[in-house]
Scaffold this motif. Structure first.
Motif, PDB file in Angstrom:
ATOM      1  N   TYR A 147      -5.159   3.055  -4.026  1.00  0.00           N
ATOM      2  CA  TYR A 147      -6.246   3.856  -3.488  1.00  0.00           C
ATOM      3  C   TYR A 147      -5.738   5.263  -3.164  1.00  0.00           C
TER       4      TYR A 147
ATOM      5  N   ASN B   2      -9.490   5.138   0.188  1.00  0.00           N
ATOM      6  CA  ASN B   2     -10.725   4.728  -0.473  1.00  0.00           C
ATOM      7  C   ASN B   2     -10.863   3.214  -0.562  1.00  0.00           C
ATOM      8  N   GLY B   3      -9.926   2.494   0.032  1.00  0.00           N
ATOM      9  CA  GLY B   3     -10.060   1.051   0.164  1.00  0.00           C
ATOM     10  C   GLY B   3     -10.844   0.647   1.395  1.00  0.00           C
TER      11      GLY B   3
END
Length: 537
Positions: free
Chosen positions: A420, A439-440
């Protein structure tokens, strides 16, 4: 009626007849030849021998088939190229002579009687003054610049000459510069009429006294952070998504609040006392992606998608520094020790350090990436981290890179091993750790000293990122963490236990910016992709 134009003699040197003249194979038509300059007509009339006045009638030259032939052009731009050196434009009103015994020839201008013919030839010639009809030039089209007259010559003579032989009159260099300047001014006025232009900022008028809400907290240790519950001010002024927010770092001026937006502006607000906008700055021609207060609290550094960098002084309204980067800027950070240095990154494989005093790049940090998302200084400015967009399917060995500021050497690029990207970074105020928004859909915790290991036991989950540049921050005392969410929520976590402390339903669109007030323990600011800002208390 005989021709109204004189000719010197029939035995003079032969002149070549131009194509389209009135002479047909061996004979002439007894008609007046009129040379009509472009856009000019002569008044019709007759010759008065007593008064010496000559006026012409419109006539045309036709071939035997009845088609109109082009008018002959009997002059040259260069007098030396004429067949006869005597056929020249007169300086003043010319004295035109014509013979009384010889047939007319299609010529408009002639000179005095030729030398060597004696008094007999001069007696056959009668002096007649040519009187031109009054000429009214056509009005130029709207917006056209009138041609200036050459000094020392009459305006009518210059117009006749310029229109007849198609020669543009000479314009002095000073007059050409003034015309170019007036044309540029007209273009600027047209651009202002079409839309708003970049405006120079005016001085920011701020109150010299400290806010009455901040005054009791100055000079005392920071108290425990209290969780905000309700909205104090709702700031609506931006017409695009808000990309960056920050309180003024000087405690006595911390009532001022900075916001940058994709609507090409950044604003300064009084977000503690009144909630009104103090100043709007329109220095960029494209979206403003990053804006930061200087550590002294008197200047603002801004960068945007127009690749421009501006350092604006608030008290004078002048730009202390202006630079042009070779990439679109997405993040800016001042050096924590030397405030004349700052680091910027964006859509490029390089991160560059600028010196405000020299106005140029002093260091460059290059990696095999495409974009820098965020920058964070460590160890009092000797090192810094850069978050990038580099990631692969199984690992992201260049997602976070540690750099040595002085030598531009890469310390480590094996910090975050998950797949991510990290759109934002935040440093803890009291412990040697930093946070990375991933972004996880979770916040990861890392050590701020080499080898920058990630904590496996502490992770802050529950919010959504979904590709937005969602920001995160720690409270001044380090007990709380705050982050936005792609669904508009604001989430607060306990730093020690990683449990969720409170959820605020603040915005209808993605909440991308969150920040705690540096002095007031219960004030929080959030911003959204919709363009509004909320001050929570």
């Amino acid at each position: 009626m005989a021709s109204l134009v004189a000719y010197d003699d029939s035995d003079s040197e032969a002149e070549s007849e131009p194509a389209g003249s009135c002479a047909a194979a061996g004979r002439r038509k007894d008609s007046c030849v009129t040379v009509e300059p472009r856009g000019q007509d002569f008044a019709s009339g007759v010759l008065d021998g007593a008064g010496g006045t000559l006026t012409t009638k419109h006539s045309s030259c036709e071939d035997p088939a009845g088609q109109r032939l082009p008018l002959a052009r009997l002059w040259r731009s260069d007098p030396g190229s004429c067949p006869s050196q005597r056929l020249q434009w007169p300086r003043t009103a010319p004295d035109v002579t014509f013979p009384t015994s010889e047939p007319p020839r299609p010529s408009l201008w002639t000179s005095h009687a030729p030398a060597g013919r004696g008094p007999r030839a001069a007696a056959c010639l009668k002096q007649v003054r040519l009187s031109w009809g009054t000429y009214d030039p056509p009005e130029p089209p709207s917006g056209a610049q009138p041609k200036p007259e050459t000094p020392g010559k009459s305006g009518s003579s210059l117009q006749k000459k310029g229109r007849e032989d198609c020669i543009v009159p000479y314009t002095p260099k000073r007059l050409r510069c003034s015309q170019a300047l007036s044309t540029e001014t007209g273009k600027n006025k047209d651009a202002e009429a079409r839309g708003p232009s970049l405006r120079a900022p005016r001085p920011l008028c701020t109150a010299p006294q400290v806010s009455e809400f901040i005054q009791p907290y100055l000079g005392t240790p920071y108290k425990e952070t209290q969780i905000s519950q309700k909205v104090l001010f709702h700031l609506r002024g931006h017409k695009g998504p808000v990309s960056s927010i920050q309180w003024c770092p000087v405690f006595s001026k911390s009532h001022m609040f900075l916001s940058a937006s994709l609507d090409k502006t950044f604003k300064v607000w009084n977000a503690v006392d009144s909630g009104r906008c103090l100043q709007t700055y329109s220095l960029h021609s494209e979206a403003v992606r990053a804006a930061r207060w200087s550590p002294c609290g008197q200047r603002i550094l801004s960068g945007g998608f127009d690749c421009a960098l501006h350092l604006t002084d608030l008290e004078t309204g002048t730009q202390v520094f202006s630079g042009q980067s070779n990439f679109r800027v997405t993040t800016l950070k001042f050096h924590p020790k030397d405030h004349n240095l700052f680091v910027c990154g964006g859509f490029s494989s390089e991160v560059k350090a600028w010196d405000v005093r020299a106005g140029k790049v002093v260091r460059s940090y290059k990696a095999t990436i495409q974009q820098t998302l965020d920058i964070l200084f460590l160890q009092e400015g000797s090192e810094f981290l850069s978050s990038t967009d580099a990631s692969s399917r199984d690992s992201a060995d260049r997602t976070i890179i540690a750099w040595d500021f002085r030598s531009s050497a890469k310390i480590s690029n094996q910090i975050f091993h998950e797949r991510y990207t990290c759109p934002s970074l935040a440093l803890h105020p009291r412990e040697p750790v930093f946070l990375a928004q991933t972004n996880g859909n979770y916040l990861a915790l890392f050590s701020a000293v080499w080898p920058y290991r990630m904590s496996r036991r502490r992770r802050y989950e529950g919010h959504k990122v979904e590709g937005y540049a969602v920001g995160c921050e720690c409270s001044p005392d380090g007990d709380l963490l705050v982050t936005g969410s792609a669904d508009g929520r604001v989430l607060l976590y306990c730093f020690r236990t990683a449990s969720r402390a409170r959820t605020l339903h603040g915005h209808t669109q993605a909440c991308v910016g969150t920040t705690f007030h540096p002095v007031l323990p219960s004030v929080l600011a959030t911003s959204s992709w919709e363009g509004d800002i909320k001050i929570w208390h």
